[in-house]
Design a protein around this motif. Structure first.
Motif, short mmCIF file in Angstrom:
data_model
loop_
_atom_site.label_atom_id
_atom_site.label_comp_id
_atom_site.label_asym_id
_atom_site.label_seq_id
_atom_site.Cartn_x
_atom_site.Cartn_y
_atom_site.Cartn_z
N ASP B 8 0.82 -1.22 0.00
CA ASP B 8 0.00 0.00 0.00
C ASP B 8 0.85 1.27 0.00
O ASP B 8 0.32 2.35 -0.23
CB ASP B 8 -0.99 0.01 1.18
CG ASP B 8 -0.33 -0.14 2.53
OD1 ASP B 8 0.76 -0.74 2.60
OD2 ASP B 8 -0.89 0.35 3.52
N SER B 9 2.15 1.14 0.21
CA SER B 9 3.03 2.31 0.17
C SER B 9 3.68 2.41 -1.21
O SER B 9 4.40 1.49 -1.63
CB SER B 9 4.12 2.20 1.23
OG SER B 9 5.18 3.09 0.93
N VAL B 11 6.05 4.44 -1.96
CA VAL B 11 7.51 4.56 -1.74
C VAL B 11 8.13 3.16 -1.68
O VAL B 11 9.18 2.91 -2.28
CB VAL B 11 7.78 5.36 -0.44
CG1 VAL B 11 9.24 5.23 -0.02
CG2 VAL B 11 7.42 6.83 -0.63
N VAL B 12 7.47 2.25 -0.98
CA VAL B 12 8.00 0.88 -0.87
C VAL B 12 7.94 0.18 -2.23
O VAL B 12 8.91 -0.48 -2.63
CB VAL B 12 7.22 0.08 0.20
CG1 VAL B 12 7.60 -1.40 0.16
CG2 VAL B 12 7.48 0.65 1.58
N THR B 54 0.02 -6.05 5.74
CA THR B 54 -0.91 -5.07 6.31
C THR B 54 -1.29 -4.04 5.24
O THR B 54 -0.50 -3.16 4.91
CB THR B 54 -0.27 -4.37 7.52
OG1 THR B 54 0.21 -5.37 8.43
CG2 THR B 54 -1.27 -3.49 8.23
N PRO B 56 -4.93 -1.85 3.45
CA PRO B 56 -6.36 -1.59 3.60
C PRO B 56 -7.19 -2.56 2.76
O PRO B 56 -6.72 -3.01 1.71
CB PRO B 56 -6.52 -0.15 3.08
CG PRO B 56 -5.26 0.20 2.40
CD PRO B 56 -4.21 -0.78 2.78
N ALA B 81 6.30 -5.86 7.64
CA ALA B 81 6.86 -5.32 8.89
C ALA B 81 6.60 -6.27 10.06
O ALA B 81 7.20 -6.09 11.12
CB ALA B 81 6.24 -3.96 9.18
N LEU B 82 5.72 -7.24 9.89
CA LEU B 82 5.30 -8.10 11.00
C LEU B 82 6.41 -9.08 11.36
O LEU B 82 6.58 -10.11 10.70
CB LEU B 82 4.00 -8.83 10.66
CG LEU B 82 2.84 -7.90 10.27
CD1 LEU B 82 1.60 -8.72 9.90
CD2 LEU B 82 2.53 -6.92 11.38
N ARG B 83 7.15 -8.75 12.39
CA ARG B 83 8.37 -9.48 12.71
C ARG B 83 8.11 -10.54 13.78
O ARG B 83 8.78 -10.59 14.80
CB ARG B 83 9.42 -8.47 13.18
CG ARG B 83 10.83 -8.99 13.31
CD ARG B 83 11.76 -7.87 13.68
NE ARG B 83 12.19 -7.13 12.52
CZ ARG B 83 13.25 -7.43 11.77
NH1 ARG B 83 14.02 -8.44 12.10
NH2 ARG B 83 13.55 -6.72 10.72
N ASP B 84 7.10 -11.39 13.60
CA ASP B 84 6.88 -12.47 14.57
C ASP B 84 6.89 -13.78 13.80
O ASP B 84 6.44 -13.85 12.65
CB ASP B 84 5.57 -12.28 15.33
CG ASP B 84 4.38 -12.27 14.41
OD1 ASP B 84 4.22 -11.28 13.68
OD2 ASP B 84 3.61 -13.25 14.39
N SER B 86 5.21 -16.54 14.14
CA SER B 86 3.98 -17.24 13.79
C SER B 86 3.39 -16.71 12.48
O SER B 86 2.82 -17.47 11.70
CB SER B 86 2.96 -17.18 14.92
OG SER B 86 2.57 -15.86 15.16
N THR B 87 3.54 -15.42 12.22
CA THR B 87 3.04 -14.88 10.95
C THR B 87 3.84 -15.44 9.78
O THR B 87 3.28 -15.82 8.73
CB THR B 87 3.11 -13.33 10.96
OG1 THR B 87 2.31 -12.86 12.04
CG2 THR B 87 2.58 -12.74 9.66
N LYS B 102 10.49 -6.10 6.90
CA LYS B 102 10.88 -4.71 6.72
C LYS B 102 11.59 -4.24 7.98
O LYS B 102 11.28 -4.75 9.07
CB LYS B 102 9.63 -3.85 6.48
CG LYS B 102 8.92 -4.12 5.16
CD LYS B 102 7.69 -3.24 5.07
CE LYS B 102 6.91 -3.49 3.79
NZ LYS B 102 5.66 -2.70 3.73
N PRO B 103 12.49 -3.27 7.92
CA PRO B 103 12.84 -2.52 6.72
C PRO B 103 13.60 -3.38 5.71
O PRO B 103 14.36 -4.27 6.10
CB PRO B 103 13.73 -1.39 7.26
CG PRO B 103 14.27 -1.90 8.55
CD PRO B 103 13.23 -2.81 9.11
N ILE B 104 13.40 -3.07 4.44
CA ILE B 104 13.96 -3.91 3.39
C ILE B 104 15.46 -3.69 3.29
O ILE B 104 15.93 -2.56 3.21
CB ILE B 104 13.29 -3.57 2.03
CG1 ILE B 104 11.79 -3.88 2.09
CG2 ILE B 104 13.96 -4.31 0.90
CD1 ILE B 104 11.00 -3.34 0.91
#
Lengths: 151, 119
Positions: B8-9, B11-12, B54, B56, B81-84, B86-87, B102-104
């Motif tokens: 969704d970014s 810039v990314v 993540t 919208p 960005a989800l740094r866990d 289990s994800t 992320k960050p990349i």
């Protein structure tokens, strides 16, 4: 949130700025508790937190700092929209990275970007509101953390 | 080689495109939402997809399910960005070929992309 929980956000901020390259170092100053509506800078990326915790995480910066980051990313699209997009993305990255400590029940929203003091109303007044100052390339930004664990 | 970048970014998206710029990639599409990504993937079946979680509307994991439904062999690299753990485990169980946080880091991204296309 306990004072030691803030470490994961400090580590995330350091990791983010170090990822921009080694030409400029990042200085994370000691966190402090926010007692009023300051500091909110020109653009604030805000993430709402829900699930096992509730509250908000924000990254607030001057447009000059955001433009410097865009340049470090070799971005040639540098304007207000790009700076806003980046403020939201940094807030997303720093809050998402915190799941390393809090786990997958630390739910994060998509970012909302607000200008100047508009962000103040989004921060829960009842939580301990931590401010983490970040210095990079002569510019200051703040990571704002207002998170309460629900269990 | 066709590449689809989903985040969704903008810039990314643009940073990923710059990092992966090479002679191997002949066509790049970008999507800012899961819905748009599924439509584009259904139409073009890109060789590699980079996918944020993540976003919208349709989140990245639901988007991943839809892409795998279209093509069970799809090569999807999650960049989140989800740094866990289990994800990341969940994403791989659902069919993702890789997971970057992320960050990349551009060199990690290039390496992951290279592994995907050599697979």
């Amino acid at each position: 949130m306990q004072d030691e929980d803030i470490e994961v956000f400090i580590a995330g901020a350091r990791r983010y700025f170090e990822s921009l390259g080694s030409d400029f170092s990042v200085l994370i100053e000691p966190p402090f508790l926010k007692k009023d509506n300051r500091p909110f800078l020109e653009l604030t990326g805000m993430i709402d937190i829900s699930g096992q915790a509730h509250g908000a995480v924000g990254f607030t910066a001057t447009r000059a700092m955001l433009e410097s980051i865009l340049k470090s990313l070799n971005e040639d699209w540098i304007d207000q929209d790009a700076a806003s997009d980046l403020a939201g993305e940094i807030a997303n990255t720093l809050s998402g990275n915190a799941r390393e400590e809090f786990g997958s029940e630390f739910k994060i929203s998509v970012p909302v970007v607000l200008r100047n003091q508009e962000a103040a109303v989004r921060f829960p007044k009842e939580n301990r509101n931590y401010v983490i100052p970040v210095m990079w390339r002569g510019e200051k930004a703040y990571l704002l953390v207002s998170v309460q664990r629900t269990r | 080689m066709k590449l689809l970048i989903v985040d969704d970014s903008s810039v990314v998206r643009r940073a990923i495109e710059r990092d992966l710029e090479s002679g191997e990639i002949t066509e790049v599409d970008q999507a800012a939402t899961g819905e748009e990504a599924v439509r584009l993937y259904a139409a073009k079946q890109h060789d590699v997809v980079t996918l944020d979680i993540t976003m919208p509307g349709m989140d990245g994991l639901t988007c991943l399910d839809k892409i795998i439904e279209i093509n069970p062999e799809a090569r999807v690299l999650i960049i989140s960005a989800l740094r866990d753990k289990s994800t990341a485990i969940d994403a791989v169980k659902r069919g993702a070929s890789g997971f970057l946080c992320k960050p990349i880091n551009p060199s990690e991204l290039k390496e992951a992309f290279q592994l995907l296309i050599e697979d």
